[in-house]
Design an enzyme around this catalytic site. Structure first.
Site, PDB file in Angstrom:
ATOM      1  N   LYS A  22       1.443  -1.660   0.033  1.00 27.44           N
ATOM      2  CA  LYS A  22       0.006  -0.172   0.214  1.00 27.44           C
ATOM      3  C   LYS A  22       0.616   1.267   0.357  1.00 27.44           C
ATOM      4  CE  LYS A  22      -1.578   1.569   4.088  1.00 27.44           C
ATOM      5  NZ  LYS A  22      -1.709   3.321   3.753  1.00 27.44           N
ATOM      6  N   ASN A  23       1.705   1.417   0.594  1.00 30.16           N
ATOM      7  CA  ASN A  23       2.397   2.584   0.947  1.00 30.16           C
ATOM      8  C   ASN A  23       4.081   2.853  -0.178  1.00 30.16           C
ATOM      9  OD1 ASN A  23       1.370   3.245   2.885  1.00 30.16           O
ATOM     10  ND2 ASN A  23       3.204   2.715   5.286  1.00 30.16           N
ATOM     11  N   CYS A 116      -6.199   8.336   9.139  1.00 33.25           N
ATOM     12  CA  CYS A 116      -6.780   7.708  10.193  1.00 33.25           C
ATOM     13  C   CYS A 116      -6.418   8.850  11.100  1.00 33.25           C
ATOM     14  CB  CYS A 116      -5.207   6.609   9.797  1.00 33.25           C
ATOM     15  SG  CYS A 116      -6.018   5.040   9.281  1.00 33.25           S
ATOM     16  N   ARG A 121      -1.369  14.964  12.346  1.00 30.83           N
ATOM     17  CA  ARG A 121       0.220  14.500  10.938  1.00 30.83           C
ATOM     18  C   ARG A 121      -0.650  16.131  10.564  1.00 30.83           C
ATOM     19  NH1 ARG A 121      -2.422   8.615   8.680  1.00 30.83           N
ATOM     20  NH2 ARG A 121       0.109   8.824   8.152  1.00 30.83           N
ATOM     21  N   ASP A 304       3.501   0.977  12.302  1.00 29.78           N
ATOM     22  CA  ASP A 304       2.390   0.649  11.993  1.00 29.78           C
ATOM     23  C   ASP A 304       2.615  -1.030  12.152  1.00 29.78           C
ATOM     24  OD1 ASP A 304       1.708   2.591  10.320  1.00 29.78           O
ATOM     25  OD2 ASP A 304       2.021   1.450   8.627  1.00 29.78           O
ATOM     26  N   ARG A 396      -8.732  -0.535   3.895  1.00 30.99           N
ATOM     27  CA  ARG A 396      -8.196   0.522   3.492  1.00 30.99           C
ATOM     28  C   ARG A 396      -6.179   0.247   3.165  1.00 30.99           C
ATOM     29  NH1 ARG A 396      -7.313   5.723   6.737  1.00 30.99           N
ATOM     30  NH2 ARG A 396      -5.843   6.200   4.832  1.00 30.99           N
TER      31      ARG A 396
END
Ligand code: UD1
Length: 418
Positions: A22-23, A116, A121, A304, A396
């Site tokens: 994903k990242n 999230c 952030r 994470d 997600r």
């Protein structure tokens, strides 16, 4: 389906194939904006965040074709430089289109990002970098407006090795005039993957994966075909799930080097982790021991995986200390784990976990992506039935967590929430 119902107690066993990261795919999708030629991305995971980023690109005027695990993106006809609030607020990573838009068109207009609920952030480091490269930055009605006649190379020191800021600035700098140095850059594997993609487009990026990245701007970039790296967060989630259930699982499509911090902590807890090329074999047949974990930027233990790891520590013998140094307020899973019988005390950014012999199933709610994964892991090892709601957070970042776990022997079903 917004509820997962898990009957705990089954040992996981078998083989699971890990998806593309994903990242890595999110910045790769943004990087397709750097060229007017076609890019093909391979190894694309089927995730809500990917669909959101594709919508952001389509909204800007890109054409996007999807074929199984690949996406073909043509950003030749981009007409807008604005990313809409409804999309950006859903996913912080959509701010990654700012760098490429600014570099190629001299303009980007972005809603302030969401994502999230894991503490404040900010995007100050991204903006500081764009400013150093000659962009004008203003805030107007909740939107960041970025403009530049032309970006020029600069030396940018990041106060914190932010992954997103490193990626955004690396993309912007690849089309700037002159040389940019990003100092105290993030060293994450996904940053290296993006640098590799930019270089395959004709860019000149060196030093990715170290603290200083050098980017020599080029006049234009061309199309490319790029396969993203495997998802180390998904892989580690299965490793932890295998370990905590006393299971025996082989993971395919992994880069073991990217998982060193997690493998080391699992071994310290008494789990057998063996690496063989692109495979990792995890066996959790012993009583697990408490270990201390401190999250750090890569190559440290990933933030994470703090929540999933805490579910394992909740049933280890002894007391563990978990310290979260990357994000504020990333303990939303703690109260839910406590409702399942875990003994956890939080003070500031640390959690003291006294292992219990058994968690018990309960109705719990995922408040963010990795907290959701942690609750699923807890459900796999708890006695009785666990019902996890807030599954949209899990979707997600995990393509099909429930079916992959079912294939490994877990009793887990999706249900619609009332
Ligand atoms: C990325 C990952 C996310 C991971 C995180 C840290 C993606 C799509 N997401 O998120 O899964 O948890 O890295 O490994 O790749 N910060 C600032 N100012 C900024 C930017 C960040 O203060 O301008 C702070 C943040 O508040 C946070 C820390 O830096 O405390 C790390 O954030 P960052 O590395 O930027 O995370 P993301 O790129 O958003």
């Amino acid at each position: 389906m917004d509820k997962l119902v898990i009957r705990g107690g089954n040992r996981l066993h078998g083989v699971v194939t890990v998806d593309g990261a994903k990242n890595a795919i999110l910045p790769a999708l943004s990087a397709t904006l750097l060229t007017d030629q076609t890019c093909v991305l391979r190894g694309v995971p089927k995730l809500q965040d990917v669909y959101t980023m594709v919508e952001v690109l389509a909204n800007l005027g890109c054409s996007v074709r999807s074929d199984n695990c690949s996406l073909t993106i043509d950003a030749g006809a981009v007409k807008h430089y604005q990313a809409p609030y409804e999309l950006v607020r859903q996913m912080r990573a959509s701010f990654l289109v700012a760098g490429p838009l600014l570099a190629r068109f001299g303009r980007a207009s972005m809603a302030l990002p969401g994502g999230c609920a894991i503490g404040p952030r900010p995007i100050d480091l991204h903006l500081k970098g764009f400013f150093a490269m000659g962009a004008r930055v203003s805030l107007d009605n909740g939107r960041i407006e970025l403009t530049a006649n032309s970006l020029r190379g600069a030396t940018v020191y990041l106060d914190f090795p932010s992954v997103g800021a490193t990626e955004n600035l690396m993309m912007a700098a690849s089309l700037a005039k002159g040389i940019t140095y990003i100092e105290n850059a993030a060293e994450e594997p996904e940053v290296v993957d993006l640098a590799n993609m930019i270089n395959s487009m004709g860019g000149r990026v060196s030093g990715a994966g170290t603290k200083t990245i050098r980017i020599e701007g080029v006049e234009s970039l061309k199309g490319t075909t790029h396969e993203v790296i495997p998802d180390r967060a998904e892989a580690a989630t299965f490793m932890i799930a295998a370990a905590v259930t006393g299971g025996d699982v082989v993971l395919k499509n992994v880069i073991p080097d990217h998982l060193k911090a997690v493998s080391a902590k699992l071994r310290e807890a008494g789990v057998s982790v063996e690496e063989d090329g692109s495979l990792i074999h995890v066996r959790g047949d012993k009583i697990l021991k408490a270990v201390d974990v401190k999250t750090m930027p890569y190559p440290g233990f990933p933030t994470d995986l703090q929540a999933p790891m805490m579910s394992l520590l909740a049933v280890c013998e002894g007391t563990s200390l978990v310290t979260e140094t990357v994000f504020e307020n990333r303990f939303s899973h703690v109260d839910e784990l406590k409702r399942m019988g875990a003994s956890i005390k939080v003070e500031d950014r640390s959690a003291l976990i006294k292992g219990v012999t058994q968690l018990t199933g309960a109705a719990v709610k995922a408040a963010d992506l990795r907290a959701g994964a942690a609750l699923v892991i807890a459900g796999l090892v708890a006695s009785g039935v666990t019902q996890v709601t807030g599954v949209h957070h899990i979707n997600r970042g995990y393509g099909d967590l429930a079916s992959k776990l079912r294939a490994l022997g877990a009793d887990i079903q999706g249900e619609a929430s009332p």
